[in-house]
Scaffold this motif. Structure first.
Motif, PDB file in Angstrom:
ATOM      1  N   CYS A 111      -6.330  -2.372   0.365  1.00 33.90           N
ATOM      2  CA  CYS A 111      -5.717  -2.430   1.690  1.00 33.90           C
ATOM      3  C   CYS A 111      -6.809  -2.279   2.754  1.00 33.90           C
ATOM      4  N   CYS A 149      -0.163   3.520   3.414  1.00 37.91           N
ATOM      5  CA  CYS A 149       0.143   3.164   4.811  1.00 37.91           C
ATOM      6  C   CYS A 149       1.319   2.205   4.927  1.00 37.91           C
ATOM      7  N   CYS A 201       0.865  -1.180   0.000  1.00 39.53           N
ATOM      8  CA  CYS A 201       0.000   0.000   0.000  1.00 39.53           C
ATOM      9  C   CYS A 201       0.901   1.230   0.000  1.00 39.53           C
ATOM     10  N   CYS A 206      -6.787  -0.167   4.881  1.00 35.72           N
ATOM     11  CA  CYS A 206      -6.975   1.285   5.051  1.00 35.72           C
ATOM     12  C   CYS A 206      -7.874   1.867   3.963  1.00 35.72           C
TER      13      CYS A 206
HETATM   14 ZN   LIG Z   1      -2.995   0.934   3.344  1.00 32.27          ZN
END
Ligand SMILES: [Zn+2]
Length: 254
Positions: free
Chosen positions: A150, A132, A129, A152
């Motif tokens: 992801c 992050c 990712c 996130c």
């Molecule tokens: Zn991420």
């Protein structure tokens, strides 16, 4: 099998002394059924790299980049390491190869059992990712739009280095350290044209290494950089080299 020529005997004698770093390119994986992306019938004929393989394309339209990577994964899922990959693994196990720096993203050196591999251009079987930093296996499932996400919420990208991205620092530093410490460099299946990877054998030679090159045809390195050129298929030449090194016995295990 490749014939045992005086050049091959000379190359095997150097390799048997140890301190070997291998640099591999697309040519080593062609015999595993993975066409060179840049060749006729290669990936870039079907997917214009400017639309599908740049970091800007990924940020703007990740589904478009993932359409290309699905094709990459389809090709990789049908491929197996070939005798060239296995020979390098055997030479590492014998203590003469200190590491393999590959421009390939196909994970075939690792699948052949090589332990010290630097994926200079990343690895299609590992996702990350950009936002992050989380990492995921290549098997992480995609959403309905064909893009894996992801935790996130952002789209995941294979760790493959896209056009417009720089070589990740860890890979660059490991590759440069191997190049600087090599006694002998074994270049296999690379045109010597794609920078910055092409400068690694040059860097090694400037630090005192001798350069053995295995390619079907002479490359950009052959005239100015290579000490011993061994023409032929990577699988045949490396199998013959490994057999000859085994016959000579390993002289050093540093
Ligand atoms: Zn991420």
């Amino acid at each position: 099998m490749s014939r045992i020529t005086p050049s091959l005997e000379q190359a095997a004698a150097r390799i048997a002394e140890g301190g070997v770093v291998a640099f591999s390119g697309a040519g080593i994986s062609v015999e595993s059924g993975i066409p060179d992306f840049r060749s006729g019938g290669g990936l870039w004929e079907r997917f214009d790299p400017m639309d599908h393989a740049t970091i800007d394309a990924f940020r703007a339209a990740p589904a478009r980049v993932w359409a290309m990577f699905r094709e990459v994964h389809r090709v990789l899922s049908r491929s197996e390491p070939n005798p060239a990959h296995h020979s390098l693994m055997e030479l590492e196990r014998a203590g003469v190869v200190q590491g393999v720096v590959t421009q390939n993203i196909d994970n075939l050196h690792q699948r052949a059992g090589s332990r010290r591999v630097v994926d200079y251009h990343g690895n299609a079987q590992l996702l990350h990712c950009l936002w992050c930093g989380a990492r995921y296996p290549g098997s992480h499932p995609a959403d309905e739009d064909g893009v894996p996400y992801c935790a996130c919420g952002r789209p995941l990208k294979p760790t493959v280095v896209l056009f417009g991205e720089i070589i990740p620092r860890e890979a660059r530093e490991r590759a440069e350290a191997l190049a600087a410490s090599a006694r002998t460099v074994l270049v296999v299946g690379t045109s010597g044209l794609v920078e910055p990877a092409a400068s690694l054998p040059v860097m090694a030679r400037e630090a005192g290494a001798s350069v053995i090159e295995v390619n079907l045809e002479p490359s950009a390195l052959t005239d100015g950089v290579t000490d011993i050129f061994l023409p032929g298929r990577a699988s045949e030449v490396l199998s013959a080299l490994q057999g000859e090194v085994a016959r000579l016995g390993v002289r050093s295990r540093d």
